[in-house]
Scaffold this active site. Structure first.
Site, PDB file in Angstrom:
ATOM      1  N   PRO A  18       1.041  -1.664  -0.376  1.00 49.11           N
ATOM      2  CG  PRO A  18      -0.722  -1.256   1.659  1.00 49.11           C
ATOM      3  CD  PRO A  18       0.121  -2.015   1.784  1.00 49.11           C
TER       4      PRO A  18
ATOM      5  CD  GLU B 186       0.892  -7.800  10.375  1.00 48.11           C
ATOM      6  OE1 GLU B 186      -0.280  -8.678   9.892  1.00 48.11           O
ATOM      7  OE2 GLU B 186       0.547  -6.534   9.822  1.00 48.11           O
TER       8      GLU B 186
ATOM      9  NE  ARG C 176      -6.981  -6.399 -20.231  1.00 50.27           N
ATOM     10  CZ  ARG C 176      -7.406  -6.703 -20.969  1.00 50.27           C
ATOM     11  NH1 ARG C 176      -8.267  -7.732 -20.903  1.00 50.27           N
ATOM     12  NH2 ARG C 176      -8.191  -6.010 -21.984  1.00 50.27           N
TER      13      ARG C 176
ATOM     14  CG  ASP D 297      -9.449  -2.151 -22.441  1.00 51.38           C
ATOM     15  OD1 ASP D 297     -10.981  -2.135 -23.072  1.00 51.38           O
ATOM     16  OD2 ASP D 297      -8.981  -2.795 -22.200  1.00 51.38           O
TER      17      ASP D 297
HETATM   18  C1  LIG Z   1      -0.613  -3.729  -2.849  1.00 54.92           C
HETATM   19  C2  LIG Z   1      -0.372  -4.252  -1.815  1.00 54.92           C
HETATM   20  C3  LIG Z   1      -1.304  -4.728  -0.972  1.00 54.92           C
HETATM   21  C4  LIG Z   1      -1.235  -5.753   0.698  1.00 54.92           C
HETATM   22  C5  LIG Z   1      -0.531  -5.885   0.212  1.00 54.92           C
HETATM   23  N1  LIG Z   1      -0.363  -7.225   1.620  1.00 54.92           N
HETATM   24  C6  LIG Z   1      -1.123  -6.060   1.960  1.00 54.92           C
HETATM   25  N2  LIG Z   1      -1.693  -5.595   1.197  1.00 54.92           N
HETATM   26  C7  LIG Z   1      -2.125  -3.382  -0.916  1.00 54.92           C
HETATM   27  C8  LIG Z   1      -2.453  -2.007  -2.444  1.00 54.92           C
HETATM   28  N3  LIG Z   1      -1.647  -2.823  -2.479  1.00 54.92           N
END
Ligand SMILES: c1cc(-c2cnc[nH]2)ccn1
Length: 250
Positions: free
Chosen positions: A93, A120, A158, A173
């Site tokens: 994230p 984690e 793709r 698209d």
């Molecule tokens: C990429 C990875 C993640 C993520 C990896 N591990 C837990 N959430 C969430 C959003 N984008």
């Protein structure tokens, strides 16, 4: 496109490796997917792949030695298989938000090593020493990096030349033009009294193209005006959007 995947659950990737457009791309050799599982590098009796966080707190992190061994093996294979140094990507994230432009960048050129975290996450020193780029698919926390990794690989695969036949839609698209997609319709012509827009039954390809572009512009204006900010519309697009807004306001 060559992709090395580092994951504790490689079997999850059957979803893209064995099905649909991406599955065909793999079977045709247009996309190569290879897997490295940190557990295969575990040397202890319990084959540990997680470890406790310094400073305490809930949860575990991926064990450093097994993860690093898997990343290094994947990176070496990438160079061997393609003659190029791979881009080592970690899904988190905290990363750059994946969008269509990012998918285009990932689809052309360098091989990728995609690292899917669990628990984690991973030790920051591995991010600093072994990861080239962090990418995110959105602002939410998932159970692991495998689903984000598959989203990233799918979006990029793709766009690899030849993966989508002329029957497929990537060429049209709307996101390829940075707009939301227009509505789509198929048989029957009427569902519970709701009919297919006449223009789509008319056979006038020029009218149909303009109708679809107008709908894409209008939907983008209504649902994602941020996508239109700072964007220069062509004269045709500007006219179609103004028509849409006029009709919408009625
Ligand atoms: C990429 C990875 C993640 C993520 C990896 N591990 C837990 N959430 C969430 C959003 N984008």
């Amino acid at each position: 496109m060559w992709v090395g995947v580092v994951s504790l659950f490689p079997e999850m990737f059957e979803a893209i490796a064995r099905h649909g457009v991406t599955g065909r791309a793999v079977s045709q050799g247009r996309v190569a997917l290879e897997f490295w599982n940190p557990r295969d590098y575990a040397t202890d009796r319990h084959r540990s792949v997680d470890d406790r966080p310094y400073g305490g707190g809930p949860g575990m992190l991926m064990k450093v030695d097994t993860l690093r061994a898997a990343i290094h093996a994947a990176r070496e294979r990438a160079s061997e298989a393609t003659g190029q140094r791979p881009r080592v990507i970690y899904l988190s994230p905290q990363g750059r938000r994946l969008d269509q432009q990012g998918a285009r960048e990932l689809a052309c050129g360098s091989p990728l090593v995609v690292v899917a975290g669990r628990y984690e996450g991973i030790d920051e020193r591995i991010v600093e020493s072994d990861i080239d780029e962090e990418w995110s698919i959105g602002d939410y926390v998932l159970s692991g990096g495998e689903l984000p990794a598959m989203v990233l690989i799918d979006a990029a695969a793709r766009l690899v030349p030849g993966v989508l036949g002329h029957q497929d839609s990537a060429v049209e698209d709307s996101f390829n033009e940075g707009l939301l997609d227009c509505p789509h319709y198929t048989r029957p012509e009427e569902i519970d009294g709701r009919r297919v827009p006449d223009v789509l039954l008319s056979g006038h390809h020029g009218e149909i193209r303009r109708w679809r572009l107008k709908q894409s512009l209008g939907r983008t204006w209504l649902r994602r005006p941020d996508l239109l900010e700072g964007r220069t519309l062509s004269a045709e697009q500007q006219k179609l959007l103004e028509e849409f807004i006029e009709e919408y306001a009625l």
